[in-house]
Scaffold this motif. Structure first.
Motif, PDB file in Angstrom:
ATOM      1  N   UNK A  52      67.918 -55.942  44.706  1.00 52.10           N
ATOM      2  CA  UNK A  52      67.615 -57.269  44.547  1.00 52.10           C
ATOM      3  C   UNK A  52      67.376 -57.483  42.859  1.00 52.10           C
ATOM      4  N   UNK A  53      67.435 -56.041  42.054  1.00 56.47           N
ATOM      5  CA  UNK A  53      67.111 -56.420  40.669  1.00 56.47           C
ATOM      6  C   UNK A  53      68.309 -57.071  40.074  1.00 56.47           C
ATOM      7  N   UNK A  54      67.825 -57.925  38.959  1.00 57.80           N
ATOM      8  CA  UNK A  54      69.324 -58.766  38.354  1.00 57.80           C
ATOM      9  C   UNK A  54      70.041 -57.728  37.362  1.00 57.80           C
ATOM     10  N   UNK A  55      69.651 -56.729  36.840  1.00 60.75           N
ATOM     11  CA  UNK A  55      70.215 -55.944  36.271  1.00 60.75           C
ATOM     12  C   UNK A  55      71.053 -54.620  36.855  1.00 60.75           C
ATOM     13  N   UNK A  56      72.178 -54.377  36.650  1.00 60.56           N
ATOM     14  CA  UNK A  56      73.021 -53.436  37.728  1.00 60.56           C
ATOM     15  C   UNK A  56      72.485 -51.994  37.003  1.00 60.56           C
ATOM     16  N   UNK A  57      72.171 -51.971  35.828  1.00 63.21           N
ATOM     17  CA  UNK A  57      71.819 -50.529  35.384  1.00 63.21           C
ATOM     18  C   UNK A  57      70.528 -50.269  36.007  1.00 63.21           C
ATOM     19  N   UNK A  58      69.679 -51.099  36.118  1.00 66.66           N
ATOM     20  CA  UNK A  58      68.311 -50.969  36.768  1.00 66.66           C
ATOM     21  C   UNK A  58      68.580 -50.492  38.436  1.00 66.66           C
ATOM     22  N   UNK A  59      69.644 -51.214  39.078  1.00 67.55           N
ATOM     23  CA  UNK A  59      69.745 -51.286  40.375  1.00 67.55           C
ATOM     24  C   UNK A  59      70.419 -49.711  40.643  1.00 67.55           C
ATOM     25  N   UNK A  60      71.380 -49.337  39.579  1.00 71.43           N
ATOM     26  CA  UNK A  60      71.679 -48.190  39.783  1.00 71.43           C
ATOM     27  C   UNK A  60      70.821 -46.898  39.686  1.00 71.43           C
ATOM     28  N   UNK A  61      69.667 -47.151  38.614  1.00 72.77           N
ATOM     29  CA  UNK A  61      68.758 -46.113  38.442  1.00 72.77           C
ATOM     30  C   UNK A  61      67.921 -45.817  39.806  1.00 72.77           C
ATOM     31  N   UNK A  62      67.528 -47.295  40.469  1.00 64.70           N
ATOM     32  CA  UNK A  62      66.741 -47.187  41.674  1.00 64.70           C
ATOM     33  C   UNK A  62      67.467 -46.621  42.799  1.00 64.70           C
ATOM     34  N   UNK A  63      68.727 -46.476  42.985  1.00 63.43           N
ATOM     35  CA  UNK A  63      69.921 -46.008  43.781  1.00 63.43           C
ATOM     36  C   UNK A  63      69.605 -44.501  43.749  1.00 63.43           C
ATOM     37  N   UNK A  64      69.706 -44.071  42.242  1.00 61.92           N
ATOM     38  CA  UNK A  64      69.655 -42.828  41.961  1.00 61.92           C
ATOM     39  C   UNK A  64      68.254 -41.904  42.285  1.00 61.92           C
ATOM     40  N   UNK A  65      67.320 -42.724  42.068  1.00 59.11           N
ATOM     41  CA  UNK A  65      65.988 -42.144  42.158  1.00 59.11           C
ATOM     42  C   UNK A  65      65.804 -42.197  43.851  1.00 59.11           C
ATOM     43  N   UNK A  66      66.001 -43.103  44.544  1.00 60.98           N
ATOM     44  CA  UNK A  66      65.870 -43.269  46.048  1.00 60.98           C
ATOM     45  C   UNK A  66      66.812 -41.775  46.717  1.00 60.98           C
ATOM     46  N   UNK A  67      67.921 -41.809  46.077  1.00 62.54           N
ATOM     47  CA  UNK A  67      68.837 -40.503  46.576  1.00 62.54           C
ATOM     48  C   UNK A  67      68.085 -39.198  46.333  1.00 62.54           C
ATOM     49  N   UNK A  68      67.526 -39.198  45.354  1.00 61.91           N
ATOM     50  CA  UNK A  68      66.903 -37.896  44.598  1.00 61.91           C
ATOM     51  C   UNK A  68      65.620 -37.636  45.402  1.00 61.91           C
ATOM     52  N   UNK A  69      64.713 -38.946  45.629  1.00 63.37           N
ATOM     53  CA  UNK A  69      63.414 -38.490  46.321  1.00 63.37           C
ATOM     54  C   UNK A  69      63.722 -38.449  48.085  1.00 63.37           C
ATOM     55  N   UNK A  70      64.906 -38.938  48.469  1.00 57.93           N
ATOM     56  CA  UNK A  70      65.199 -38.373  49.850  1.00 57.93           C
ATOM     57  C   UNK A  70      65.684 -36.990  49.931  1.00 57.93           C
ATOM     58  N   UNK A  71      66.297 -36.407  49.058  1.00 58.72           N
ATOM     59  CA  UNK A  71      66.851 -34.958  49.207  1.00 58.72           C
ATOM     60  C   UNK A  71      65.917 -34.192  48.890  1.00 58.72           C
TER      61      UNK A  71
END
Length: 592
Positions: A418-437
């Protein structure tokens, strides 16, 4: 219109008239900047200005170049009366924004020719003088309402923010430290700092201040500045989380491509953003907010979140009735982490962990209306991500066994959607993957991935889940691990989420297929790539007989639908390219 010389004579000679008559004369003759030096000379009569000063505020504010006259009114007028007129003027500016504010997410601000910012800066200069002159038993009762009016008239431009910073330094009894000489420095008029304090007339109704007042005024200023910080950060793309990712993972930067960190270092407008936030945080430090202790963290994680601290500014009886802005406090913690890791600043170490502290704060801020909350407060969402990234980087993961990872991971993925900025969206995706692993329990990791694949309605998130699943499978194989991701059981368990039944596509109209492709293409492309890896590189994980079943229910109908779409009128070049990639990858599986 009277001649200038005539107006000058009348203004000088009529000062002896009764005050009502003289005000009428001034309203008729004081209409242009040329008359203002004469009026300012007349206003040096402290007795006269004390009587009529408050009636001049609105009149003078309309005339360009009236700053000196208004400063005189602030220094010599009755401070309790003049401060009321200044608040009324600020209220008028707040209404005037309705016609002038540019609603532009990319570049928030005001019309370049607008006179409102200049008037705002002048009025705040007056407030800085007036509040120091008011000597009453309860000065906080004047201060609170004034700060509310300032906030309502404020727009988050660098100049107006600099004016607010000047005001707070004046109200706190501190002098603003000299700014470094650099392009990003913002200087505005500051008559309280630069003027002659000896010219101030005494308060005609002076009283002894209550001993409890100092603490209440300090808390009011702290709360006010946290509100300003939240407002500024929400209005400007600070991009803390993607910039932290660049610092933490320099090897992932693309050679020859300018990083965000470099862009903020080289671009003057971006420099100003960092400079303004840095000055607000420095102001809070000078006001006593300079530690990130457990109690401070608990006030954010356990206190009310969706509240307006300014509501209490008009009605409070103790320090406990005044609260910091929760969003501003989040931005403060985020900046402490960010400035330490990016600028090497001497920021306090956060006394908190991802679990339970950050997880609780994230969940409370996003609440039930997640999309509207993220869209209305994009800066806070970025700040929340930055805090999580900083805590992970410091290995401040958990203080207890129970982590509630699934709900935490779910909230991170919603920011990535939902974040309007793709760079923040990508950061959220990266962090979500990292915290999962990083979760040590492989059963928990599998359940999170299964939940995403089965229940998520967003194709982009399901595509991320497939990427994370692929990374888990490869890690298990390369590490020769024995866990949930090292046997065919994992594919058997997930196969109908990974390769759903697509036979219904055969019955769809071309219009329905176009809509289906628009909604699901990210997921389908990722599935096709995953299938290629699974059936060629990870064959030992494929359950017996699954290939033929996947070919029949998934590959064949999807290929047929893709070929129909390729022939359809109106598909653009990007769609055709993606459809070609999909069909090539599906054909390479040899399952059709």
């Amino acid at each position: 219109m009277p001649e200038l010389s005539e107006s000058i004579r009348i203004i000088q000679e009529s000062a002896k008239e009764d005050r009502f008559t003289y005000l009428t004369i001034l309203q008729y003759h004081v209409t242009s900047p040329e008359i203002l030096p004469t009026l300012n000379d007349v206003l040096q009569d402290a007795e006269l200005t004390q009587e009529i000063g408050w009636d001049l505020v609105q009149m003078l504010l309309k005339i360009e170049g009236s700053e000196s006259c208004l400063e005189t009114v602030a220094r010599l007028g009755n401070p309790r009366e003049v401060v009321i007129k200044v608040m009324e003027a600020l209220e008028g500016l707040a209404v005037a924004w309705d016609d002038e504010v540019i609603v532009d997410v990319e570049k928030p601000g005001v019309i370049p020719e607008s006179k409102i910012p200049g008037k705002f800066i002048t009025l705040l200069g007056m407030l800085g003088i007036l509040h120091q002159r008011i000597k009453t038993k309860y000065p906080s009762r004047f201060l609170g309402p004034s700060l509310v009016k300032v906030f309502e008239a404020y727009q988050p431009t660098p100049e107006m923010t600099a004016s607010v910073i000047n005001l707070v330094y004046s109200l706190s009894g501190r002098k603003r430290p000299p700014l470094p000489t650099r392009k990003s420095s913002i200087n505005v008029a500051n008559p309280d700092h630069d003027g002659d304090e000896s010219k101030n007339a005494p308060d005609p109704e002076a009283e002894q201040e209550d001993p409890k007042e100092e603490a209440m005024q300090s808390k009011l200023l702290q709360a006010f500045v946290t509100c300003m910080l939240q407002r500024y950060v929400n209005a400007h793309d600070m991009l803390w989380s993607p910039r932290l990712l660049e610092i933490y993972n320099p090897n992932k930067s693309v050679p020859g491509k300018k990083t965000l960190t470099e862009a903020f270092r080289e671009n003057e407008e971006l420099q100003k953003r960092d400079a303004v936030v840095g000055q607000l945080v420095a102001l809070l430090r000078d006001l006593g907010l300079n530690k990130c202790r457990e109690e401070f963290v608990k006030s954010i994680s356990e206190g009310p979140v969706h509240t307006d601290p300014l509501v209490a500014f008009n009605d409070f009886s103790s320090v406990d009735d005044i609260h910091l802005s929760p969003g501003g406090a989040v931005c403060l913690v985020a900046y402490w982490i960010f400035s330490k890791d990016v600028f090497g600043s001497d920021s306090p170490r956060p006394e908190m962990h991802i679990f339970p502290d950050h997880a609780a704060i994230l969940g409370r801020f996003l609440g039930r209306e997640v999309q509207s909350e993220i869209l209305s407060s994009p800066g806070i969402a970025d700040a929340l991500l930055a805090i999580g990234l900083g805590l992970e980087h410091r290995e401040l993961i958990k203080t207890e066994e129970e982590t509630k990872l699934m709900s935490y991971h779910h909230n991170l993925t919603l920011i990535s959607v939902f974040h309007p900025d793709i760079k923040v969206r990508n950061a959220a995706t990266s962090f979500a993957g990292s915290i999962l692993h990083e979760e040590p329990d492989d059963q928990n990791r599998l359940e999170i991935l299964e939940d995403l694949l089965e229940n998520c309605m967003f194709a982009s998130l399901k595509a991320c889940a497939i990427t994370w699943l692929k990374e888990e499978l490869i890690a298990a194989k390369q590490g020769n691990l024995s866990n949930q991701f090292s046997s065919p059981d994992v594919i058997e368990r997930l196969q109908y989420s990974l390769f759903p039944d697509m036979l219904s596509l055969n019955e769809m109209s071309i219009e329905a297929l176009v809509e289906f492709w628009a909604q699901n293409h990210l997921f389908l492309l990722q599935v096709a790539n995953f299938a290629y890896l699974l059936f060629t590189g990870l064959k030992d994980l494929v359950p017996d007989g699954m290939g033929a079943a996947v070919g029949q229910r998934f590959v064949e109908p999807l290929l047929a639908a893709a070929e129909k779409l390729q022939k359809a009128d109106g598909s653009d070049g990007e769609d055709r390219m993606q459809l070609n990639i999909l069909t090539d990858r599906l054909h390479s599986l040899g399952l059709q």
